[in-house]
Design a protein around this motif. Structure first.
Motif, mmCIF file in Angstrom:
data_model
loop_
_atom_site.group_PDB
_atom_site.id
_atom_site.type_symbol
_atom_site.label_atom_id
_atom_site.label_comp_id
_atom_site.label_asym_id
_atom_site.label_seq_id
_atom_site.Cartn_x
_atom_site.Cartn_y
_atom_site.Cartn_z
ATOM 1 N N GLY A 11 0.827 -1.214 0.000
ATOM 2 C CA GLY A 11 0.000 0.000 0.000
ATOM 3 C C GLY A 11 0.858 1.260 0.000
ATOM 4 O O GLY A 11 0.670 2.164 -0.829
ATOM 5 N N GLU A 30 10.287 2.910 6.727
ATOM 6 C CA GLU A 30 10.058 1.468 6.866
ATOM 7 C C GLU A 30 10.926 0.920 7.999
ATOM 8 O O GLU A 30 12.128 1.200 8.049
ATOM 9 C CB GLU A 30 10.379 0.781 5.523
ATOM 10 C CG GLU A 30 10.460 -0.733 5.579
ATOM 11 C CD GLU A 30 9.216 -1.423 6.150
ATOM 12 O OE1 GLU A 30 8.097 -1.125 5.703
ATOM 13 O OE2 GLU A 30 9.383 -2.265 7.061
ATOM 14 N N ARG A 103 5.181 -12.130 -3.903
ATOM 15 C CA ARG A 103 5.146 -10.866 -3.150
ATOM 16 C C ARG A 103 6.455 -10.106 -3.251
ATOM 17 O O ARG A 103 6.476 -8.889 -3.376
ATOM 18 C CB ARG A 103 4.894 -11.158 -1.676
ATOM 19 C CG ARG A 103 3.460 -11.355 -1.320
ATOM 20 C CD ARG A 103 3.404 -11.765 0.126
ATOM 21 N NE ARG A 103 2.072 -12.117 0.526
ATOM 22 C CZ ARG A 103 1.217 -11.296 1.120
ATOM 23 N NH1 ARG A 103 1.570 -10.062 1.375
ATOM 24 N NH2 ARG A 103 0.023 -11.685 1.459
ATOM 25 N N VAL A 125 8.573 3.813 13.303
ATOM 26 C CA VAL A 125 7.881 4.898 13.999
ATOM 27 C C VAL A 125 7.344 4.350 15.327
ATOM 28 O O VAL A 125 6.656 3.332 15.357
ATOM 29 C CB VAL A 125 6.719 5.441 13.138
ATOM 30 C CG1 VAL A 125 5.857 6.410 13.935
ATOM 31 C CG2 VAL A 125 7.268 6.126 11.892
ATOM 32 N N ASP A 280 -4.000 -2.406 5.187
ATOM 33 C CA ASP A 280 -4.411 -3.123 6.399
ATOM 34 C C ASP A 280 -4.574 -2.187 7.590
ATOM 35 O O ASP A 280 -5.368 -2.460 8.492
ATOM 36 C CB ASP A 280 -3.375 -4.197 6.755
ATOM 37 C CG ASP A 280 -3.513 -5.446 5.899
ATOM 38 O OD1 ASP A 280 -4.397 -5.469 5.012
ATOM 39 O OD2 ASP A 280 -2.730 -6.396 6.107
ATOM 40 N N GLY A 291 -6.867 -8.251 0.532
ATOM 41 C CA GLY A 291 -6.147 -7.240 1.308
ATOM 42 C C GLY A 291 -5.087 -6.482 0.531
ATOM 43 O O GLY A 291 -5.060 -5.242 0.541
ATOM 44 N N ALA A 292 -4.209 -7.198 -0.146
ATOM 45 C CA ALA A 292 -3.129 -6.528 -0.881
ATOM 46 C C ALA A 292 -3.691 -5.762 -2.075
ATOM 47 O O ALA A 292 -3.252 -4.644 -2.387
ATOM 48 C CB ALA A 292 -2.104 -7.554 -1.342
HETATM 49 C C1 LIG Z 1 -1.590 -15.597 5.053
HETATM 50 C C2 LIG Z 1 -2.037 -14.414 4.289
HETATM 51 C C3 LIG Z 1 -2.360 -14.556 2.955
HETATM 52 C C4 LIG Z 1 -2.812 -13.463 2.218
HETATM 53 N N1 LIG Z 1 -3.127 -13.616 0.898
HETATM 54 C C5 LIG Z 1 -3.547 -12.559 0.187
HETATM 55 C C6 LIG Z 1 -3.885 -12.702 -1.193
HETATM 56 O O1 LIG Z 1 -3.794 -13.784 -1.781
HETATM 57 N N2 LIG Z 1 -4.311 -11.611 -1.863
HETATM 58 C C7 LIG Z 1 -4.418 -10.372 -1.263
HETATM 59 O O2 LIG Z 1 -4.819 -9.398 -1.928
HETATM 60 N N3 LIG Z 1 -4.089 -10.208 0.039
HETATM 61 C C8 LIG Z 1 -3.657 -11.263 0.774
HETATM 62 N N4 LIG Z 1 -3.336 -11.098 2.085
HETATM 63 C C9 LIG Z 1 -3.454 -9.767 2.703
HETATM 64 C C10 LIG Z 1 -2.240 -8.911 2.387
HETATM 65 O O3 LIG Z 1 -1.051 -9.566 2.773
HETATM 66 C C11 LIG Z 1 -2.330 -7.577 3.095
HETATM 67 O O4 LIG Z 1 -3.630 -7.066 3.013
HETATM 68 C C12 LIG Z 1 -1.348 -6.574 2.472
HETATM 69 O O5 LIG Z 1 -0.024 -7.002 2.632
HETATM 70 C C13 LIG Z 1 -1.552 -5.197 3.107
HETATM 71 O O6 LIG Z 1 -0.597 -4.307 2.604
HETATM 72 P P1 LIG Z 1 -0.157 -3.059 3.487
HETATM 73 O O7 LIG Z 1 0.817 -2.312 2.651
HETATM 74 O O8 LIG Z 1 -1.363 -2.362 4.004
HETATM 75 O O9 LIG Z 1 0.530 -3.696 4.764
HETATM 76 P P2 LIG Z 1 1.827 -4.618 4.881
HETATM 77 O O10 LIG Z 1 2.060 -5.399 3.648
HETATM 78 O O11 LIG Z 1 1.689 -5.338 6.172
HETATM 79 O O12 LIG Z 1 3.001 -3.559 4.998
HETATM 80 C C14 LIG Z 1 3.160 -2.779 6.148
HETATM 81 C C15 LIG Z 1 4.615 -2.321 6.210
HETATM 82 O O13 LIG Z 1 4.739 -1.409 7.293
HETATM 83 C C16 LIG Z 1 5.910 -1.700 8.015
HETATM 84 N N5 LIG Z 1 5.683 -1.201 9.378
HETATM 85 C C17 LIG Z 1 4.819 -1.677 10.306
HETATM 86 N N6 LIG Z 1 4.856 -0.931 11.421
HETATM 87 C C18 LIG Z 1 5.758 0.056 11.193
HETATM 88 C C19 LIG Z 1 6.234 1.151 11.973
HETATM 89 N N7 LIG Z 1 5.763 1.378 13.203
HETATM 90 N N8 LIG Z 1 7.158 1.974 11.433
HETATM 91 C C20 LIG Z 1 7.632 1.780 10.160
HETATM 92 N N9 LIG Z 1 7.228 0.743 9.391
HETATM 93 C C21 LIG Z 1 6.294 -0.097 9.893
HETATM 94 C C22 LIG Z 1 6.046 -3.205 7.918
HETATM 95 O O14 LIG Z 1 7.382 -3.633 8.148
HETATM 96 C C23 LIG Z 1 5.593 -3.459 6.483
HETATM 97 O O15 LIG Z 1 6.660 -3.398 5.554
HETATM 98 C C24 LIG Z 1 -2.905 -12.191 2.842
HETATM 99 C C25 LIG Z 1 -2.562 -12.038 4.194
HETATM 100 C C26 LIG Z 1 -2.134 -13.141 4.912
HETATM 101 C C27 LIG Z 1 -1.804 -12.969 6.382
#
Ligand SMILES: Cc1cc2nc3c(=O)[nH]c(=O)nc-3n(C[C@H](O)[C@H](O)[C@H](O)COP(=O)(O)OP(=O)(O)OC[C@H]3O[C@@H](n4cnc5c(N)ncnc54)[C@H](O)[C@@H]3O)c2cc1C
Length: 360
Positions: A11, A30, A103, A125, A280, A291-292
């Motif tokens: 995201g 990050e 991924r 953070v 998320d 989610g992704a």
């Molecule tokens: C088992 C499993 C299978 C899945 N399969 C699918 C699928 O097939 N298709 C699909 O669309 N979705 C799938 N999802 C959901 C998907 O993985 C998430 O919805 C997606 O990764 C969300 O992206 P994001 O960028 O919001 O968060 P994330 O990918 O979690 O990225 C968050 C980032 O923030 C960083 N971070 C966290 N806290 C801090 C902080 N305090 N300071 C600085 N950095 C920080 C983390 O290190 C990470 O790099 C799956 C999830 C799981 C658990």
């Protein structure tokens, strides 16, 4: 305007890339030390209307197609006796459906498309405080600080930024036990044949054994159980076909157990100037394939709103939030329904019905 994006997941990186395409710079903070600090997990299927659309907005469709595996869309659903209930095969060589991509390849694709220095690695953070003059002061683990005018929480399921907007917290929806079978073609060709080029789900009563082919020649195996199920691995597969449970016994190392959580359906927050959430952090849903995709679409949409309304960023963020809440409501509802269906006693019949096109 200084934009700080907390979290360099799909995201946050999509947001940074689409902003960059519009000539707007942002800093991604990050917590991980580098892009290779942690394994990014299995593969994702990107949907045309969300994940693929976001990549088009990011100008990365051609690169996505060069890395994606359309054949990975193939899926097989079995019962515990090993009988095939559903076998879906995509049209060979086309990108019309939901091609799979690893991924790590997807994240690299976004990272490579950002200017050098756009991601500050090793910046976790730990706090954000509002400044009297507007905007936010971020504090990182270790005591470093940085300021920004717009703070975007893209920090995933356990978001720190979320708590500045809402007290709503995720609650457990399932337990996921994860295993890896590496080098499957050479070491376990029978399992490679069983799973095929995409996904396999073997559906039992209140439990699913799933396996997914990754681009590196491994299988990622997952066992989904209700959140309250605390049985040992050895107690789970009594009476199951050994050809199927070999997915568990062939695994390389010890299992990793993860608690899967979700925010309540319809969760939202009151708009607050200078801060918002994507992915998320905004709408954690059960992991049933959205989610992704939605996180990437959030990133692209927020960037487009900001680019179109840079004279009034607050109105742009409001417009993004209203559009996102309206879009996510039905997706979160569907995800919760599918998650409940998958872990129900009648999952096999329900899933077959779900995948069988209705005839009129
Ligand atoms: C088992 C499993 C299978 C899945 N399969 C699918 C699928 O097939 N298709 C699909 O669309 N979705 C799938 N999802 C959901 C998907 O993985 C998430 O919805 C997606 O990764 C969300 O992206 P994001 O960028 O919001 O968060 P994330 O990918 O979690 O990225 C968050 C980032 O923030 C960083 N971070 C966290 N806290 C801090 C902080 N305090 N300071 C600085 N950095 C920080 C983390 O290190 C990470 O790099 C799956 C999830 C799981 C658990």
């Amino acid at each position: 305007m200084r934009i700080a994006i907390v979290g360099g997941g799909l995201g946050g990186l999509t947001l940074a890339r689409v902003l960059h395409r519009h000539g707007l710079e942002a800093m991604v903070y990050e917590r991980e030390a580098s892009r290779s600090a942690r394994s990014q997990g299995g593969t994702l299927d990107l949907h045309p209307e969300s994940g693929q659309h976001a990549l088009a907005e990011a100008g990365l469709t051609a690169r996505f197609r060069s890395q994606a595996r359309p054949e990975g869309e193939e899926h097989r659903i079995l019962d515990p006796a090993g009988r095939m209930l559903v076998h879906h095969r995509p049209e060979p060589g086309t990108f019309t459906g939901r091609p799979e991509i690893d991924r790590s390849a997807l994240r690299d694709l976004l990272l490579d498309a950002l200017p050098g220095g756009a991601v500050a690695w090793g910046h976790q953070v730990v706090a954000a405080t509002p400044r009297a003059s507007g905007g936010w002061e971020l504090t990182f683990e270790g005591g470093r600080r940085a300021g920004c005018d717009l703070l975007v929480g893209a920090d995933g399921a356990r978001s720190v930024v979320r708590s500045l907007l809402t007290g709503t917290a995720p609650s457990p929806v399932a337990t996921l036990v994860e295993l890896i079978v590496s080098d499957v073609d050479r070491r376990h060709p029978e399992l490679a044949r069983l799973v095929g080029p995409g996904n396999l789900w073997c559906v039992g009563v209140n439990q699913i054994l799933a396996a997914q082919r990754a681009g590196d020649g491994s299988l990622r195996v997952g066992i989904s159980l209700p959140a309250e199920d605390h049985r040992e691995l050895s107690e789970l597969f009594e009476g199951w076909d050994p050809g199927v449970t070999a997915l568990v016994t062939a695994a390389d190392g010890p299992a990793t157990v993860r608690r899967i959580e979700a925010l309540p359906i319809g969760a939202r927050w009151d708009h607050r100037p200078g801060i918002t959430l994507v992915g998320d952090a905004a709408h954690l849903m059960p992991p049933v394939g959205e989610g992704a995709n939605q996180a990437m679409l959030d990133g692209a949409e927020l960037a487009n709103h900001l680019a179109a309304g840079i004279a009034d960023p607050d109105a742009a963020v409001r417009a993004y939030e209203e559009g996102m809440f309206a879009r996510i409501g039905p997706v979160a509802e569907m995800s919760a329904r599918v998650q409940a269906m998958m872990l129900s006693p009648t999952a096999a019949e329900d899933i077959v019905r779900f995948f069988t096109p209705a005839t009129t």
